[in-house]
Design a protein around this motif. Structure first.
Motif, short mmCIF file in Angstrom:
data_model
loop_
_atom_site.label_atom_id
_atom_site.label_comp_id
_atom_site.label_asym_id
_atom_site.label_seq_id
_atom_site.Cartn_x
_atom_site.Cartn_y
_atom_site.Cartn_z
N PRO A 4 7.62 -0.48 2.07
CA PRO A 4 6.84 0.38 1.23
C PRO A 4 6.04 1.15 2.39
O PRO A 4 5.84 2.38 2.25
N ASN A 60 14.67 -7.54 -4.78
CA ASN A 60 13.77 -6.57 -4.02
C ASN A 60 14.60 -5.35 -3.63
O ASN A 60 14.13 -4.59 -2.99
N ARG A 109 7.06 -0.62 -6.25
CA ARG A 109 6.70 -0.46 -4.91
C ARG A 109 5.92 0.85 -5.05
O ARG A 109 4.76 1.06 -4.66
N ASN A 168 1.65 1.37 -5.00
CA ASN A 168 1.12 2.22 -3.98
C ASN A 168 0.32 3.23 -4.46
O ASN A 168 -0.82 3.51 -3.64
#
Lengths: 716, 342
Positions: free
Chosen positions: A51, B43, B52, B56
């Motif tokens: 990320p 994942n 993800r 964020n």
């Protein structure tokens, strides 16, 4: 060609930006740390850091991620050599010779050889990838399912080499591995041997199995011996030792190159990857190096070199299918592929034309990362090596506590710990009874692949799959490898015909030992596996029943030999003359009577090669003491597990370390609390705060769900 | 003694740290808290990719700006594991939200007894995008539509029998007169693509998104032709491909196809377990909607080529009502058609 060169230069210039180099180095640093900790590796780091790369440009992001991914196979050597615990699954084969070296006080030399082999292997992988880019897609297109099947069969055939002097036990271990590999939902939709347990729906994970098979027994033996790892605690590790290792690696440069090509080549085969290519390289070295059959497994530096050069070369190899087709070669590559997509890069022809500069960034990153990684390891190896003289009463609980957390990275479920302990017991029994463990791992990794590729090949090409040229060549090489020892056997047998040993077939009552029990357990597993398959459809039962039947046959042969034939007859059968036997016995005596159940006709065998697995020498400890200490050790393991189920893995870890260091290690309170708290805080920071590990549900957490609300302490 | 003092200091420091990160609840419930986002998939796939990016950006739109961390419950059993876990074992105060495989809400009725959850009771936050599954044929198959494919033996690659890559082509075999030969055992999208390029197979299922992100050249070079898609209506990205519902011949088929379409409409939907206070669910829904319009979020999604066609939590509640309205015999028939029941 010109385009290639231009793009390579362009990528090098792009990468030389200080910020990008800084991120590459940061990635390397993180990768090294994760590689040292058993159970963690590049994969964990990648999923954690992915990320953070979204906002970077593609060059920086890929340099960072590749840096991380490329070096975990460099630093994973450190625990493998020092404790006999693989840092990642890629270094399991390093243990076989690295660990005995450390016990002799040669850890420094092992490190020197390993890091040199690693960096050469890594560079080899990068160079191979770099120069093969133009032909990458055509080559990969030629490798269809039948070729992949043949490669996997070749890999499996190496189990015969890794079985060393115990061929039957090795074959049984392979079959067990294949059966374990079949657990879970198969492509035909049948749930195989899942016992209605959700954990088993998608099968076992390699991390807890590898840690169970290799790490748990190693610590057990140290605990039983009650000695530090390094037998002579005064020996110091110096730069000179490391330099000696460097020279070893350079002297065996051809071996390094051969094993690097094995690593790069097998790394490119999707699904094979890290868990077995080190074994393939090791097996190759054991078969081809001079005198290897005698010295491998006892601390031969060539074993370390073989394993370490292959596992770093894989990174370049596993990028090949990822770049060419978007087929990730390894689990880590799947995440790199995820990064491609996040940055709008499409794997396939574009990566070899329009985005060739990005591809070259990957190549340069692997090369640079390997150099930096090995450099850092060289600098710090001396510090790490001091661990080898720490008292076992402190070291064992700390390593064990971390292994539990590491194994838990398999699926983040209690099943991982069951798997760890189950395979820990199996590994311990196999090690004590000299059943080779590597073949089991090989069977486990290759089982699923062979089954899938076999059905695809048969469905698409029917029998014609075998006659495809590349497939045929690989299959013939495999066949030759398997038959060669037999041919040699008959050639040498005629020459060394000794006095005949009379054939006798009667129950040898003294052989109703643990070996026989393990054989019966294997028999029960194979029988049970077949019995459970009765309602399955053809595609699901074919492979398990075939393996089960073969497994039963091997086990019966083993048991018959073991129980009914006299050891002398078996040895005569294997072509060992009485003179050889006397020599072997003398060697065994000078080496100290190793182990109790060295079992039947397997000892001192010179044609099939020696036992290619670790053997612990317990010196003059008597059987009763060994047994009592082994039982105590496993009780501690299960106690840790039981406590974890009640109060959570992290709290139990602290309690376990304090209790063990104080009660078994008999250390002072200061030492006990200092070591326990220090280790725990590091583990807390890494696993809880950084990795956000989802801890499994515990009894008290189920009782009071409120315990799960505080993110600082939600271990329950 | 020195150790003890050090230990004491460390403990005191930790406690102080614990206190500073948890200020008084003046800024609302979520101030200083952390939201765990449970992902019921591996994942590597798009469930994790969507999550993800959402994690964020969504925290910014929740009062108190909590940090959102992912908890991956991976593997092919991950969807079921995550559903069971969120339904039964997490704190129901809004600090845990989740996403599970899109088939999970419908699967509860298709495979009764397989899980320990009830998706109809969950608090639905919102859906970033429905994900359309399809069946497509490679240019060597000699067919570009269902009509042309009828009666021809065409090899279709699939991962496993319980995967959409197997189920969708099998539905066409059962109801549309195709004679696809199914080859199972391939490893993911990459493996399926490579098999087509190697001429081992001549088509594949899975999501259209996987073509857009992994091999868009198949579209521009006219190599892959979608012949059917699921979903309740045609996806904007596939305007010329019929849906399963359009090719249904009778009401039973229509019912079965509707069950399947509802599943894929759930797409990338997020939820909290039953029992989370209504005002907190409302808070999360508002934050989700705001995130769907957030420029930075949209820019990230565009870069990652992940489509955004949001649905609100209320719309998902409506979808759950449709799940409940399907008559039981249709579920039984659908389960049989998809291979779940013997």
């Amino acid at each position: 060609m010109e385009l290639m060169f231009d793009m390579a230069v362009k990528a090098a210039v792009a990468l030389s930006d200080p910020l990008r180099l800084g991120f590459l180095a940061l990635g390397v640093f993180i990768g090294l740390i994760l590689g040292v900790i058993p159970g963690l590796g590049g994969l964990v780091g990648l999923s954690l850091l992915l990320p953070f790369t979204f906002s970077m440009d593609p060059f920086t992001a890929l340099a960072f991620l590749m840096g991380l991914s490329a070096v975990s196979a460099t630093s994973d050597t450190i625990p493998a050599v020092l404790f006999g615990v693989p840092g990642t699954v890629a270094s399991a084969a390093t243990i076989l010779d690295g660990f005995p070296m450390a016990r002799r006080g040669e850890a420094g030399r092992a490190f020197g050889a390993a890091f040199t082999a690693s960096v050469i292997g890594g560079l080899f992988g990068a160079v191979l990838l770099g120069i093969s880019l133009p032909i990458l897609r055509p080559v990969m297109l030629a490798i269809a399912s039948p070729e992949l099947l043949a490669i996997c069969i070749f890999g499996l055939s190496l189990a015969a080499v890794l079985a060393g002097g115990s061929p039957m036990k090795g074959l049984i271990a392979v079959c067990l591995g294949l059966i374990f590999a079949g657990t879970g939902e198969d492509p035909g939709g049948t749930l195989r041997w899942t016992f209605d347990t959700l954990y088993l729906y998608d099968g076992f994970r390699i991390v807890p199995i590898a840690l169970g098979l290799f790490a748990i027994p190693e610590i057990a033996d140290m605990v039983i011996q009650r000695s530090a790892i390094q037998v002579d605690s005064k020996a110091k590790i110096t730069r000179r030792d490391q330099w000696l290792g460097v020279k070893d690696a350079l002297r065996h440069w051809f071996l390094v190159l051969r094993c690097s090509s094995i690593g790069a080549g097998l790394g490119a085969v999707p699904g094979i990857g890290a868990p077995i290519l080190d074994w393939v390289a090791y097996g190759h070295a054991a078969r081809t190096e001079k005198g290897a059959q005698e010295t491998f497994g006892t601390g031969d530096v060539r074993g370390v070199i073989a394993s370490e050069s292959s596992n770093n070369a894989k990174e370049g190899g596993s990028l090949v299918p990822t770049i060419a087709f978007g087929v990730p070669g390894t689990a880590s590559m799947a995440l790199i592929l995820g990064a491609f997509i996040i940055h709008g890069l499409v794997p396939g022809p574009d990566m070899l034309s329009k985005n060739l500069d990005v591809t070259y960034t990957l190549v340069w990153s692997i090369a640079l990362a390997n150099i930096i990684g090995a450099g850092v390891c060289f600098l710090f190896a001396n510090q790490f090596a001091k661990v080898a003289v720490i008292r076992i009463g402190i070291l064992a609980p700390v390593v064990l506590a971390i292994i539990f957390l590491g194994a838990f990275q398999g699926k983040n479920a209690w099943g991982d710990i069951y798997t760890l302990l189950g395979f820990g017991l199996l590994g311990f029994a196999m090690k004590r009874l000299k059943w080779p463990r590597p073949p089991l791992l090989l069977g486990f990794v290759l089982g699923g692949l062979i089954e899938s590729y076999l059905f695809i090949s048969a469905n698409v090409y029917s029998w014609a799959w075998m006659w495809r040229p590349v497939t045929l060549v690989i299959l013939l090489i495999t066949l030759y490898g398997l038959l060669r020892p037999l041919i040699n056997y008959y050639l040498t047998k005629r020459r060394r015909e000794g006095p005949r040993v009379p054939f006798s077939f009667q129950l040898q009552t003294d052989k109703l030992d643990t070996n026989a029990v393990l054989g019966l357990i294997a028999l029960a597993i194979f029988g049970g596996a077949i019995w459970a398959s009765q309602d399955w459809e053809f595609r699901s039962f074919l492979f398990p029943r075939a393996i089960g039947t073969v497994g039963i046959a091997f086990t019966l042969i083993m048991l018959t030999f073991h129980l009914f034939l006299s050891p002398r007859y078996i040895q005569a059968l294997k072509g060992i003359s009485p003179q050889d036997r006397v020599q072997a016995e003398r060697a065994a005596q000078t080496g100290g009577g190793s182990g109790s159940g060295s079992g039947g006709g397997e000892a001192g065998d010179s044609t099939g090669g020696r036992h290619l697995d670790l053997v612990t020498d317990f010196g003059d400890l008597d059987k009763g003491t060994i047994r009592a200490r082994a039982v105590a050790y496993f009780l501690w393991c299960f106690g840790y597990f039981a406590l974890a189920a009640v109060i959570g893995l992290m709290p139990a870890m602290l309690v376990f370390m304090i209790a063990y260091i104080r009660l078994v290690g008999r250390e002072s309170w200061q030492m006990t609390l200092g070591v326990s708290a220090g280790t725990w805080l590091v583990a807390y920071g890494l696993f809880h705060q950084v990795l956000h590990v989802p801890w499994p549900q515990t009894a008290i957490g189920n009782l009071w769900p409120v315990l799960r609300t505080n993110p600082m302490f939600n271990f329950f | 003694m020195k150790y003890l003092t050090t230990l004491g200091l460390v403990a005191a420091g930790l406690m102080a740290f614990g206190i500073t990160v948890q200020p008084a609840s003046a800024q609302g419930f979520y101030a200083g808290k952390q939201i765990t986002l449970v992902v019921g998939a591996s994942n590597r796939g798009t469930y994790a990719a969507y999550s993800r990016l959402l994690a964020n950006h969504m925290g910014r739109h929740i009062p108190g700006n909590p940090k959102i961390v992912l908890q991956i419950k991976g593997g092919s059993s991950g969807g079921m594991v995550a559903a069971n876990f969120i339904h039964n074992a997490v704190p129901k105060d809004g600090t845990v939200m989740g996403i599970t495989q899109q088939s999970i809400p419908v699967s509860q009725f298709l495979r009764p007894g397989a899980g320990r959850y009830d998706a109809t009771k969950w608090g639905w936050i919102g859906n970033v995008s429905p994900i359309v599954n399809m069946v497509a044929l490679w240019h060597t198959a000699g067919a570009k539509s269902i009509g042309e494919a009828k009666g021809k033996e065409i090899k279709i690659g699939a991962t496993g029998k319980s995967s959409p890559t197997f189920i969708y082509p099998s539905l066409l075999n059962a109801y549309a007169g195709t004679k696809f030969k199914m080859i199972t055992g391939y490893n993911g999208i990459g493996g399926l693509n490579k098999a087509m390029e190697q001429k081992e197979t001549e088509g594949r299922g899975a999501s259209w998104l996987s073509v857009l992100t992994r091999s868009p050249q198949y579209i521009s070079e006219n190599k892959l032709f979608p012949i059917v898609q699921d979903g309740l209506k045609r996806d904007p990205a596939l305007p010329n491909t019929p849906t399963f519902l359009e090719i249904a011949k009778d009401d039973t088929q229509k019912g079965i196809f509707e069950v399947i379409a509802i599943g894929s409409t759930f797409g990338r939907s997020y939820f909290v377990p039953d029992g989370v206070p209504a005002e907190r669910l409302a808070l999360l829904r508002r934050a989700f909607q705001a995130t769907m319009k957030d420029k930075a979020f949209l820019a990230d999604m565009k870069k990652a080529k992940l489509p955004v066609n949001p649905m609100t939590g209320e719309e998902l509640e409506g979808l759950i009502k449709r799940v409940l309205a399907v008559p039981k015999p249709i579920y039984t028939a659908a389960a049989k058609a998809m291979g779940f029941a013997k």
